[in-house]
Design an enzyme around this catalytic site. Sequence first.
Site, short mmCIF file in Angstrom:
data_model
loop_
_atom_site.label_atom_id
_atom_site.label_comp_id
_atom_site.label_asym_id
_atom_site.label_seq_id
_atom_site.Cartn_x
_atom_site.Cartn_y
_atom_site.Cartn_z
N TYR A 11 5.41 -0.90 7.98
CA TYR A 11 5.89 -1.48 8.94
C TYR A 11 5.77 -3.51 8.30
O TYR A 11 7.03 -4.74 8.38
CB TYR A 11 5.77 -1.47 10.23
N LEU A 33 4.96 5.52 -0.55
CA LEU A 33 5.14 6.44 0.67
C LEU A 33 5.39 7.02 1.04
O LEU A 33 5.27 7.47 1.60
CB LEU A 33 6.54 6.16 -0.67
N GLY A 36 5.78 4.91 3.84
CA GLY A 36 5.88 3.73 3.68
C GLY A 36 7.83 3.91 3.91
O GLY A 36 7.40 5.25 3.38
N ASN A 91 -9.96 6.86 2.77
CA ASN A 91 -8.09 5.98 2.45
C ASN A 91 -8.01 4.46 2.98
O ASN A 91 -7.72 3.71 2.42
CB ASN A 91 -7.33 6.47 3.25
N TYR A 140 -10.64 3.98 13.85
CA TYR A 140 -10.35 3.38 13.01
C TYR A 140 -10.53 1.87 12.73
O TYR A 140 -11.29 1.09 11.91
CB TYR A 140 -8.63 3.36 13.64
N PHE A 168 -3.07 -7.43 17.64
CA PHE A 168 -2.78 -6.63 17.96
C PHE A 168 -1.41 -6.75 17.95
O PHE A 168 -0.09 -6.62 18.55
CB PHE A 168 -3.51 -6.53 20.00
N ASN A 169 -0.86 -5.04 18.32
CA ASN A 169 0.48 -4.89 19.17
C ASN A 169 1.86 -5.67 18.17
O ASN A 169 2.04 -6.50 18.52
CB ASN A 169 0.71 -4.85 19.96
#
Length: 328
Positions: A11, A33, A36, A91, A140, A168-169
Amino acid sequence: MSILVTGGAGYIGSHTVAELLENKEDVIILDSLERGHKESVLGGKLIIGDLRDKEFINKVFKENDIEAVIHFAAYIEVGESTVDPLKFYNNNVVSTLNLLNAMNEAGVKKIVFSSTAATYGEPENIPILETDKTLPTNPYGETKLTVEKALKWADSCLGIKHVILRYFNASGAHMSGKIGEDHNPETHLIPLILQVALGKREDIKIFGTDYPTPDGTCIRDYIHVTDLANAHVLALNKLRNDNSSQIYNLGNGKGFSVKEVIEIARKVTGQPIKSVVAPKRTGDPAILVASSEKIIKELKWAPRYNDLETIIETAWTWHKTHPKGYNI
């Protein structure tokens, strides 16, 4: 020379690739991917592969003339991180160490790192400042902070300079309407609200209405994804200009409550958007708003789309034309 964007089919990554291309940069996109979307890449050279594969990432650096890296590739869902923290460490942390090793071997000494204001945990101040303590409340946020610490030592010991961006956001969609937000499963508030408006979801859940805020619901900072992308380009140019490491927050400077976001979405979409109250979620702070004064002052960052109605309008435009996401 090229800019390598890891997670560039995600994104925020895809919007940053679009911004780099608008600035006439030569861009290489590296993405597994797994989460993604190939369709979100509007240009540049796409290489499909996983940063956890050391041989693969070393080969990328050997076969391409790379000037700097903008590093997005990571798992981002807080809830998922609490269920499987080791998966997130593998990851988010191991892959970044592989990346830094490959950069060091290739002599690439500049990296912009996509971090998170989740590194702060429960905030000391509102708005949050870069100098506030970092004490994440979920795996996270801890994985991102672990990478930040590795970057500090990669700088002092290896000369790999960094700009860390905490935010954030990310919200909204590209003004062209060509790319937008498509996570599966979706956990972000604005796209979840818009799924209700599209009839794909029965209601939007409000997790708690008795927080110490004006309307009792959590307040969060929302920033347009293109403004975020622009900040990454400014960070890249900062490294080019003064070759010094720095940390910046990115935020709107103003928070909006869950109820306010729902109400603005009703106005934008013209849909009733049913909401229901649900129990509070563990670890949800009442207010999270980041101060962007430092990056505004030092890098002259000037967000163009900081009105929440505009942010939601761009998201709505994309979701209406992509009701199944990139699987339209």
